[in-house]
Design a protein around this motif. Structure first.
Motif, PDB file in Angstrom:
ATOM      1  N   ALA A 101       0.839  -1.191   0.000  1.00 46.97           N
ATOM      2  CA  ALA A 101       0.000   0.000   0.000  1.00 46.97           C
ATOM      3  C   ALA A 101       0.884   1.254   0.000  1.00 46.97           C
ATOM      4  N   ILE A 102       0.406   2.291  -0.619  1.00 46.74           N
ATOM      5  CA  ILE A 102       1.139   3.554  -0.672  1.00 46.74           C
ATOM      6  C   ILE A 102       1.029   4.237   0.689  1.00 46.74           C
ATOM      7  N   PRO A 103       2.170   4.627   1.274  1.00 43.45           N
ATOM      8  CA  PRO A 103       2.132   5.282   2.591  1.00 43.45           C
ATOM      9  C   PRO A 103       1.737   6.755   2.452  1.00 43.45           C
ATOM     10  N   TRP A 104       0.448   7.003   2.369  1.00 47.51           N
ATOM     11  CA  TRP A 104      -0.043   8.362   2.113  1.00 47.51           C
ATOM     12  C   TRP A 104       0.333   9.340   3.209  1.00 47.51           C
ATOM     13  N   ARG A 105       0.388   8.863   4.451  1.00 50.19           N
ATOM     14  CA  ARG A 105       0.778   9.749   5.551  1.00 50.19           C
ATOM     15  C   ARG A 105       2.195  10.277   5.325  1.00 50.19           C
ATOM     16  N   ALA A 106       3.112   9.405   4.939  1.00 49.11           N
ATOM     17  CA  ALA A 106       4.493   9.817   4.696  1.00 49.11           C
ATOM     18  C   ALA A 106       4.586  10.750   3.487  1.00 49.11           C
ATOM     19  N   VAL A 107       3.870  10.427   2.432  1.00 49.66           N
ATOM     20  CA  VAL A 107       3.880  11.277   1.233  1.00 49.66           C
ATOM     21  C   VAL A 107       3.382  12.673   1.577  1.00 49.66           C
ATOM     22  N   ALA A 108       2.291  12.749   2.310  1.00 49.62           N
ATOM     23  CA  ALA A 108       1.724  14.052   2.679  1.00 49.62           C
ATOM     24  C   ALA A 108       2.645  14.816   3.623  1.00 49.62           C
ATOM     25  N   ALA A 109       3.203  14.142   4.627  1.00 54.11           N
ATOM     26  CA  ALA A 109       4.070  14.818   5.593  1.00 54.11           C
ATOM     27  C   ALA A 109       5.325  15.369   4.919  1.00 54.11           C
ATOM     28  N   LEU A 110       5.933  14.586   4.044  1.00 51.31           N
ATOM     29  CA  LEU A 110       7.141  15.048   3.359  1.00 51.31           C
ATOM     30  C   LEU A 110       6.842  16.205   2.410  1.00 51.31           C
ATOM     31  N   THR A 111       5.739  16.122   1.705  1.00 52.62           N
ATOM     32  CA  THR A 111       5.371  17.200   0.785  1.00 52.62           C
ATOM     33  C   THR A 111       5.090  18.493   1.544  1.00 52.62           C
ATOM     34  N   VAL A 112       4.306  18.403   2.606  1.00 53.95           N
ATOM     35  CA  VAL A 112       3.990  19.586   3.404  1.00 53.95           C
ATOM     36  C   VAL A 112       5.261  20.172   4.015  1.00 53.95           C
ATOM     37  N   ALA A 113       6.175  19.311   4.488  1.00 54.94           N
ATOM     38  CA  ALA A 113       7.408  19.788   5.101  1.00 54.94           C
ATOM     39  C   ALA A 113       8.274  20.546   4.095  1.00 54.94           C
ATOM     40  N   LEU A 114       8.419  20.014   2.895  1.00 57.62           N
ATOM     41  CA  LEU A 114       9.226  20.691   1.873  1.00 57.62           C
ATOM     42  C   LEU A 114       8.622  22.023   1.452  1.00 57.62           C
ATOM     43  N   VAL A 115       7.317  22.032   1.243  1.00 53.09           N
ATOM     44  CA  VAL A 115       6.655  23.280   0.847  1.00 53.09           C
ATOM     45  C   VAL A 115       6.741  24.303   1.979  1.00 53.09           C
ATOM     46  N   PHE A 116       6.534  23.861   3.204  1.00 57.95           N
ATOM     47  CA  PHE A 116       6.630  24.752   4.362  1.00 57.95           C
ATOM     48  C   PHE A 116       8.017  25.379   4.446  1.00 57.95           C
ATOM     49  N   PHE A 117       9.051  24.567   4.315  1.00 54.30           N
ATOM     50  CA  PHE A 117      10.413  25.089   4.404  1.00 54.30           C
ATOM     51  C   PHE A 117      10.675  26.111   3.305  1.00 54.30           C
ATOM     52  N   GLY A 118      10.290  25.789   2.084  1.00 55.77           N
ATOM     53  CA  GLY A 118      10.534  26.697   0.970  1.00 55.77           C
ATOM     54  C   GLY A 118       9.852  28.042   1.116  1.00 55.77           C
ATOM     55  N   PHE A 119       8.644  28.044   1.650  1.00 49.96           N
ATOM     56  CA  PHE A 119       7.886  29.295   1.749  1.00 49.96           C
ATOM     57  C   PHE A 119       8.175  30.108   3.008  1.00 49.96           C
ATOM     58  N   THR A 120       8.749  29.492   4.041  1.00 52.94           N
ATOM     59  CA  THR A 120       8.873  30.221   5.304  1.00 52.94           C
ATOM     60  C   THR A 120      10.297  30.449   5.800  1.00 52.94           C
ATOM     61  N   VAL A 121      11.312  29.890   5.165  1.00 47.13           N
ATOM     62  CA  VAL A 121      12.661  30.006   5.709  1.00 47.13           C
ATOM     63  C   VAL A 121      13.140  31.451   5.775  1.00 47.13           C
ATOM     64  N   ARG A 122      12.782  32.282   4.815  1.00 49.61           N
ATOM     65  CA  ARG A 122      13.209  33.691   4.830  1.00 49.61           C
ATOM     66  C   ARG A 122      12.359  34.531   5.799  1.00 49.61           C
ATOM     67  N   ARG A 123      11.136  34.113   6.050  1.00 48.78           N
ATOM     68  CA  ARG A 123      10.238  34.923   6.877  1.00 48.78           C
ATOM     69  C   ARG A 123      10.264  34.525   8.350  1.00 48.78           C
ATOM     70  N   LEU A 124      10.338  33.220   8.625  1.00 47.99           N
ATOM     71  CA  LEU A 124      10.414  32.757  10.011  1.00 47.99           C
ATOM     72  C   LEU A 124      11.847  32.664  10.508  1.00 47.99           C
ATOM     73  N   GLY A 125      12.782  32.442   9.595  1.00 46.62           N
ATOM     74  CA  GLY A 125      14.170  32.240   9.961  1.00 46.62           C
ATOM     75  C   GLY A 125      14.528  30.763   9.899  1.00 46.62           C
ATOM     76  N   PHE A 126      15.821  30.512   9.900  1.00 48.50           N
ATOM     77  CA  PHE A 126      16.305  29.139   9.707  1.00 48.50           C
ATOM     78  C   PHE A 126      15.964  28.223  10.875  1.00 48.50           C
ATOM     79  N   VAL A 127      16.125  28.702  12.099  1.00 49.78           N
ATOM     80  CA  VAL A 127      15.935  27.826  13.266  1.00 49.78           C
ATOM     81  C   VAL A 127      14.487  27.364  13.420  1.00 49.78           C
TER      82      VAL A 127
END
Length: 153
Positions: free
Chosen positions: A73-99
């Motif tokens: 079975a496709i691990p949808w939880r992992a697919v969703a978590a990784l996708t959300v994490a990458l998009v979150f990092f890309g959109f917020t690293v300059r505004r929230l900061g690296f830490v």
């Protein structure tokens, strides 16, 4: 004797051939130079050719000595978590900061596994944040703000 073909091997090898070929062809627009005085196109040409050759070997292996592979079975939880994490990092690293961005991203990635408990996820996220801050900000001296303007720091 039944001959089996491995579709995943043929597909993966084909992708390697395409990417390696694209790098090799793209490098031809640059000066190649000689092996002793390499130009900017020499290294991408060699790496692309090696990648394409390895891909071709994987395709041949998949066509000759394939094996039956069953997918679960496709691990949808992992697919969703990784996708959300990458998009979150890309959109917020300059505004929230690296830490804070690294902390949240590492926490989301850790939650991709169903076996990880909340306290373990927090500990892993904190450890990865400290390590990545030391590597990228301190060691490599990347000019990324530790805390961004959204936090007012």
């Amino acid at each position: 004797m039944e001959r089996r073909r491995s579709f995943p091997d043929v597909l993966a090898g084909g992708i390697f051939v395409l990417i390696g070929g694209a790098f090799a062809v793209g490098s031809l627009s640059y000066s190649l130079g000689t092996p002793l005085r390499m130009g900017p196109g020499y290294f991408p040409l060699v790496v692309g050719a090696i990648m394409a050759a390895l891909g071709l070997a994987i395709v041949v292996k998949g066509l000759i000595a394939g094996e039956v592979v069953e997918f679960g079975a496709i691990p949808w939880r992992a697919v969703a978590a990784l996708t959300v994490a990458l998009v979150f990092f890309g959109f917020t690293v300059r505004r929230l900061g690296f830490v804070p961005t690294s902390l949240v991203t590492a926490f989301l990635v850790t939650l991709a596994s169903q076996r990880v408990k909340l306290l373990t996820a927090l500990a892993v996220a904190a450890g990865l944040t400290v390590a990545s801050t030391l590597i990228f900000v301190v060691g490599l001296q990347l000019r990324i703000p530790l805390f961004g303007p959204w936090l007012g720091l």
